[in-house]
Design a protein around this motif. Structure first.
Motif, PDB file in Angstrom:
ATOM      1  N   ASP A 389       0.846  -1.204   0.000  1.00 40.62           N
ATOM      2  CA  ASP A 389       0.000   0.000   0.000  1.00 40.62           C
ATOM      3  C   ASP A 389       0.881   1.255   0.000  1.00 40.62           C
ATOM      4  OD1 ASP A 389       0.587  -0.962   2.634  1.00 40.62           O
ATOM      5  OD2 ASP A 389      -0.756   0.539   3.479  1.00 40.62           O
ATOM      6  N   LEU A 390       2.029   1.193   0.681  1.00 45.54           N
ATOM      7  CA  LEU A 390       2.901   2.375   0.700  1.00 45.54           C
ATOM      8  C   LEU A 390       3.728   2.483  -0.583  1.00 45.54           C
ATOM      9  CD1 LEU A 390       3.828   2.514   4.467  1.00 45.54           C
ATOM     10  CD2 LEU A 390       1.986   3.663   3.225  1.00 45.54           C
ATOM     11  N   LEU A 391       3.875   1.389  -1.301  1.00 52.18           N
ATOM     12  CA  LEU A 391       4.449   1.507  -2.656  1.00 52.18           C
ATOM     13  C   LEU A 391       3.502   2.362  -3.504  1.00 52.18           C
ATOM     14  CD1 LEU A 391       6.528   0.720  -4.822  1.00 52.18           C
ATOM     15  CD2 LEU A 391       5.153  -1.339  -5.265  1.00 52.18           C
ATOM     16  N   GLY A 392       2.197   2.135  -3.339  1.00 50.64           N
ATOM     17  CA  GLY A 392       1.204   2.966  -4.037  1.00 50.64           C
ATOM     18  C   GLY A 392       1.312   4.421  -3.614  1.00 50.64           C
ATOM     19  N   SER A 393       1.555   4.653  -2.333  1.00 54.37           N
ATOM     20  CA  SER A 393       1.664   6.033  -1.837  1.00 54.37           C
ATOM     21  C   SER A 393       2.900   6.735  -2.409  1.00 54.37           C
ATOM     22  CB  SER A 393       1.738   6.047  -0.310  1.00 54.37           C
ATOM     23  OG  SER A 393       0.518   5.607   0.232  1.00 54.37           O
ATOM     24  N   LEU A 394       4.000   5.985  -2.541  1.00 53.87           N
ATOM     25  CA  LEU A 394       5.236   6.602  -3.051  1.00 53.87           C
ATOM     26  C   LEU A 394       5.219   6.759  -4.572  1.00 53.87           C
ATOM     27  CD1 LEU A 394       7.971   4.715  -0.961  1.00 53.87           C
ATOM     28  CD2 LEU A 394       7.285   7.115  -0.721  1.00 53.87           C
ATOM     29  N   TYR A 395       4.338   6.014  -5.221  1.00 55.36           N
ATOM     30  CA  TYR A 395       4.436   5.856  -6.678  1.00 55.36           C
ATOM     31  C   TYR A 395       4.378   7.174  -7.455  1.00 55.36           C
ATOM     32  CZ  TYR A 395       3.388   4.288 -11.402  1.00 55.36           C
ATOM     33  OH  TYR A 395       3.410   4.113 -12.767  1.00 55.36           O
ATOM     34  N   LEU A 396       3.509   8.073  -7.043  1.00 55.72           N
ATOM     35  CA  LEU A 396       3.364   9.326  -7.807  1.00 55.72           C
ATOM     36  C   LEU A 396       4.312  10.414  -7.321  1.00 55.72           C
ATOM     37  CD1 LEU A 396      -0.531   9.459  -8.161  1.00 55.72           C
ATOM     38  CD2 LEU A 396       1.163   8.668  -9.833  1.00 55.72           C
ATOM     39  N   GLY A 397       5.112  10.106  -6.315  1.00 55.92           N
ATOM     40  CA  GLY A 397       6.105  11.072  -5.854  1.00 55.92           C
ATOM     41  C   GLY A 397       5.536  12.158  -4.957  1.00 55.92           C
ATOM     42  N   GLY A 398       4.350  11.920  -4.403  1.00 55.91           N
ATOM     43  CA  GLY A 398       3.711  12.956  -3.587  1.00 55.91           C
ATOM     44  C   GLY A 398       3.974  12.832  -2.100  1.00 55.91           C
ATOM     45  N   VAL A 399       4.574  11.731  -1.676  1.00 58.54           N
ATOM     46  CA  VAL A 399       4.820  11.524  -0.247  1.00 58.54           C
ATOM     47  C   VAL A 399       6.321  11.327  -0.046  1.00 58.54           C
ATOM     48  CG1 VAL A 399       4.174  10.187   1.786  1.00 58.54           C
ATOM     49  CG2 VAL A 399       2.725  10.144  -0.248  1.00 58.54           C
ATOM     50  N   PRO A 400       6.956  12.089   0.833  1.00 57.85           N
ATOM     51  CA  PRO A 400       8.383  11.849   1.057  1.00 57.85           C
ATOM     52  C   PRO A 400       8.615  10.510   1.757  1.00 57.85           C
ATOM     53  CG  PRO A 400       7.686  14.005   1.922  1.00 57.85           C
ATOM     54  CD  PRO A 400       6.439  13.231   1.601  1.00 57.85           C
ATOM     55  N   ALA A 401       9.549   9.737   1.236  1.00 59.64           N
ATOM     56  CA  ALA A 401       9.917   8.485   1.918  1.00 59.64           C
ATOM     57  C   ALA A 401      10.453   8.783   3.308  1.00 59.64           C
ATOM     58  CB  ALA A 401      10.959   7.737   1.082  1.00 59.64           C
ATOM     59  N   VAL A 402      11.104   9.948   3.477  1.00 58.54           N
ATOM     60  CA  VAL A 402      11.647  10.264   4.822  1.00 58.54           C
ATOM     61  C   VAL A 402      10.526  10.388   5.839  1.00 58.54           C
ATOM     62  CG1 VAL A 402      13.837  11.360   4.160  1.00 58.54           C
ATOM     63  CG2 VAL A 402      11.788  12.742   4.258  1.00 58.54           C
ATOM     64  N   VAL A 403       9.372  10.883   5.411  1.00 60.41           N
ATOM     65  CA  VAL A 403       8.248  11.020   6.352  1.00 60.41           C
ATOM     66  C   VAL A 403       7.716   9.636   6.722  1.00 60.41           C
ATOM     67  CG1 VAL A 403       5.885  11.887   6.586  1.00 60.41           C
ATOM     68  CG2 VAL A 403       7.646  13.336   5.555  1.00 60.41           C
ATOM     69  N   ALA A 421      16.329   7.918  -1.594  1.00 60.96           N
ATOM     70  CA  ALA A 421      15.152   7.466  -2.350  1.00 60.96           C
ATOM     71  C   ALA A 421      14.325   8.668  -2.807  1.00 60.96           C
ATOM     72  CB  ALA A 421      14.301   6.550  -1.478  1.00 60.96           C
ATOM     73  N   ASP A 422      14.190   9.652  -1.926  1.00 62.99           N
ATOM     74  CA  ASP A 422      13.376  10.828  -2.292  1.00 62.99           C
ATOM     75  C   ASP A 422      13.965  11.581  -3.475  1.00 62.99           C
ATOM     76  OD1 ASP A 422      11.243  10.544  -0.617  1.00 62.99           O
ATOM     77  OD2 ASP A 422      12.178  11.613   1.053  1.00 62.99           O
ATOM     78  N   ARG A 423      15.277  11.611  -3.581  1.00 61.08           N
ATOM     79  CA  ARG A 423      15.882  12.309  -4.727  1.00 61.08           C
ATOM     80  C   ARG A 423      15.385  11.721  -6.039  1.00 61.08           C
ATOM     81  NH1 ARG A 423      22.005  12.656  -2.737  1.00 61.08           N
ATOM     82  NH2 ARG A 423      21.607  14.028  -0.960  1.00 61.08           N
ATOM     83  N   LEU A 424      15.165  10.413  -6.023  1.00 60.82           N
ATOM     84  CA  LEU A 424      14.673   9.775  -7.253  1.00 60.82           C
ATOM     85  C   LEU A 424      13.149   9.842  -7.375  1.00 60.82           C
ATOM     86  CD1 LEU A 424      16.789   6.494  -7.498  1.00 60.82           C
ATOM     87  CD2 LEU A 424      17.125   8.643  -8.711  1.00 60.82           C
ATOM     88  N   LEU A 425      12.467   9.609  -6.242  1.00 57.86           N
ATOM     89  CA  LEU A 425      11.022   9.358  -6.322  1.00 57.86           C
ATOM     90  C   LEU A 425      10.155  10.603  -6.317  1.00 57.86           C
ATOM     91  CD1 LEU A 425      10.717   6.406  -3.748  1.00 57.86           C
ATOM     92  CD2 LEU A 425      10.572   6.243  -6.242  1.00 57.86           C
ATOM     93  N   ARG A 426      10.595  11.670  -5.625  1.00 57.54           N
ATOM     94  CA  ARG A 426       9.694  12.824  -5.456  1.00 57.54           C
ATOM     95  C   ARG A 426       9.378  13.485  -6.795  1.00 57.54           C
ATOM     96  NH1 ARG A 426       8.709  15.450  -0.799  1.00 57.54           N
ATOM     97  NH2 ARG A 426       6.778  15.879  -1.894  1.00 57.54           N
ATOM     98  N   ALA A 427       8.102  13.880  -6.939  1.00 56.40           N
ATOM     99  CA  ALA A 427       7.683  14.615  -8.140  1.00 56.40           C
ATOM    100  C   ALA A 427       7.900  16.103  -7.887  1.00 56.40           C
ATOM    101  CB  ALA A 427       6.211  14.337  -8.427  1.00 56.40           C
ATOM    102  N   PRO A 428       8.161  16.891  -8.959  1.00 56.66           N
ATOM    103  CA  PRO A 428       8.404  18.320  -8.743  1.00 56.66           C
ATOM    104  C   PRO A 428       7.224  19.032  -8.084  1.00 56.66           C
ATOM    105  CG  PRO A 428       8.948  17.680 -10.997  1.00 56.66           C
ATOM    106  CD  PRO A 428       8.320  16.489 -10.352  1.00 56.66           C
ATOM    107  N   GLU A 429       6.009  18.587  -8.367  1.00 50.87           N
ATOM    108  CA  GLU A 429       4.826  19.221  -7.772  1.00 50.87           C
ATOM    109  C   GLU A 429       3.961  18.168  -7.118  1.00 50.87           C
ATOM    110  OE1 GLU A 429       2.610  22.615  -9.789  1.00 50.87           O
ATOM    111  OE2 GLU A 429       3.572  21.571 -11.445  1.00 50.87           O
TER     112      GLU A 429
END
Ligand SMILES: CC(C)(COP(=O)(O)OP(=O)(O)OC[C@H]1O[C@@H](n2cnc3c(N)ncnc32)[C@H](O)[C@@H]1OP(=O)(O)O)[C@@H](O)C(=O)NCCC(=O)NCCS
Length: 437
Positions: A389-403, A421-429
């Motif tokens: 479920d958290l893979l789904g949360s990270l998928y669009l880059g809207g949730v920081p993995a650090v959080v 991980a956030d450097r790769l996964l986070r979306a610009p917006e």
């Protein structure tokens, strides 16, 4: 040749499980008017909505040909034609960072109060996931009535939305001028504009999902609610070449005690350019006789604060998760998006339903595209351990993995891996879905 999910037969496992409880699990025949109407009634009941009228039924009728709709029937009831549980799904494009995927959009999940808590919803949801996987769809997606239902099936919240309320008299305006112009258009023109504009907005907005059928029409008001329809107004922004770039659908609620204090309810705001966004917010905030402007399902990062002089004239409330994502095929899903630079990341995923269980290695190139494989991470590659479920949360880059790591919901391979991980996964917006389905 991929399987068309709309042609898949009824799910035999769910059919058997429900038959053991004395229930019949059947696909709805979209050509059978009476059966479709009965399904619509059950769906309305499930959400405590009024029974359908001929107008409201006409509005939704066409959608059934474009979806895979299932009902659960109890043939022992006085009215066995009305299902005791409903679910409907269709393939829909969803924008991800740098691209898009086709998701299995699930909606209309209801179980009659007379048949609740007997595993009916579980049987239907698991059947939908099997259907989506059989059609090679990488993700399933939904919007929810309650935030506690779907993580057990592997869905995680992936995009949030907020309601913005502005004291229009106090806010003031700081936004830079725009070269185009705003004009009021009628509903038909607004719909014609939206048919071109909304897909463009969708492709530019991570988390946005293609909207079709009655859900599209309803954005503009419909005959099913004539009073509401008459109140809707449509403001369009055209750029300096005269090309429509934005559309605001709104209605005004007058305060009968004070005609200078109307409230603007923004029902939908679609902007394909920054100019359109500024122009339409300025138009809405500067309407005469208006005290309050309210807009729901807007981005948590709406640029509004930076467009007004007095930030305290604005409140963002009703901040909540809105789009939920369930990853079914990690290789297809993760390779369909781009990443924030070159690098490698390993994701060790647990999935009780099996679809995403395993270790997945993302190898992103300089241009952000990635190769994703089912492989153990070589030494030194940052890693996250997480439930599906958290893979789904990270998928669009809207949730920081650090959080998520700080909350103890995911584990880092080594301290600091979540930052990498956030450097790769986070979306610009922040991802945004501005509609319901
Ligand atoms: C939500 C709903 C579909 C659940 O149907 P159901 O057949 O009673 O659910 P099930 O018996 O299959 O329960 C499956 C699991 O979900 C849990 N669950 C069911 N309803 C839940 C709810 N409203 N909130 C939280 N958990 C719920 C059950 O406890 C069960 O958990 P478990 O498998 O971990 O033991 C039904 O209550 C309903 O129609 N509600 C009104 C409409 C609605 O909100 N639909 C959801 C639209 S997004």
């Amino acid at each position: 040749m991929p399987v068309d999910p709309l042609t898949l037969p009824v799910d035999p496992a769910a059919q058997q499980a429900l038959a053991a409880r004395g229930l019949r699990f059947d696909l709805l025949d979209p050509g059978d008017d009476a059966a479709v109407r009965a399904w619509v009634e059950a769906d309305a009941r499930g959400f405590h909505e009024p029974a359908s009228t001929d107008e409201s039924f006409a509005l939704v009728r066409g959608d059934f040909a474009e979806s895979r709709t299932t009902g659960v029937y109890d043939d022992g009831l006085a009215d066995p034609a009305v299902p005791v549980a409903t679910i409907t799904s269709w393939p829909a494009a969803m924008t991800v960072p740098g691209g898009e995927v086709t998701g299995w959009a699930i909606s209309g999940v209801t179980v009659s109060p007379t048949h609740r808590r007997r595993g009916v919803a579980r049987a239907m949801l698991e059947a939908e996931l099997r259907a989506a996987a059989a059609a090679d769809l990488p993700v399933a997606i939904l919007t929810v009535s309650e935030a506690t239902i779907y993580s057990r099936y592997g869905f995680g919240p992936a995009a949030w939305a907020a309601e913005w309320t502005v004291d229009a008299r106090r806010a003031g305006w700081l936004g830079a001028p725009v070269p185009g112009r705003v004009q009021l258009v009628d509903r038909d023109t607004a719909i014609a504009t939206a048919r071109e504009l909304l897909p463009a907005v969708r492709r530019a907005t991570v988390g946005d999902v293609q909207i079709v059928g009655h859900r599209f029409v309803r954005l503009f008001g419909s005959d099913a609610d004539a009073a509401d329809l008459r109140r809707r107004r449509f403001a369009r922004y055209d750029d300096e070449q005269g090309v429509p770039r934005g559309l605001a659908v709104y209605k005004l609620e007058q305060d009968p005690r004070d005609f200078t204090s109307s409230t603007v309810e923004v029902r939908h705001l679609a902007t394909a350019t920054d100019d359109a966004c500024r122009a339409l917010w300025q138009y809405l905030l500067q309407l005469d006789l208006v005290h309050t402007v309210r807009a729901g399902l807007r981005s948590v990062e709406e640029p509004l604060r930076w467009l007004v002089r007095d930030q305290r004239a604005i409140r963002a409330t009703e901040l909540r998760e809105h789009l939920w994502v369930r990853v079914l095929d990690p290789v297809a899903a993760l390779s369909a998006r781009t990443y924030g630079g070159p690098g490698r990341l390993a994701l060790r995923v647990t999935d009780p339903l099996g679809y995403a269980q395993g270790e997945w290695l993302i190898e992103a190139a300089d241009d952000g595209t990635a190769t994703v494989s089912a492989a153990a991470a070589p030494d030194g590659v940052p890693a996250l351990e997480l439930p599906v479920d958290l893979l789904g949360s990270l998928y669009l880059g809207g949730v920081p993995a650090v959080v998520l790591a700080r909350a103890g919901r995911i584990a880092e391979g080594r301290p600091g891996d979540a930052v990498l991980a956030d450097r790769l996964l986070r979306a610009p917006e922040a991802p945004l879905l501005a509609t319901w389905f």
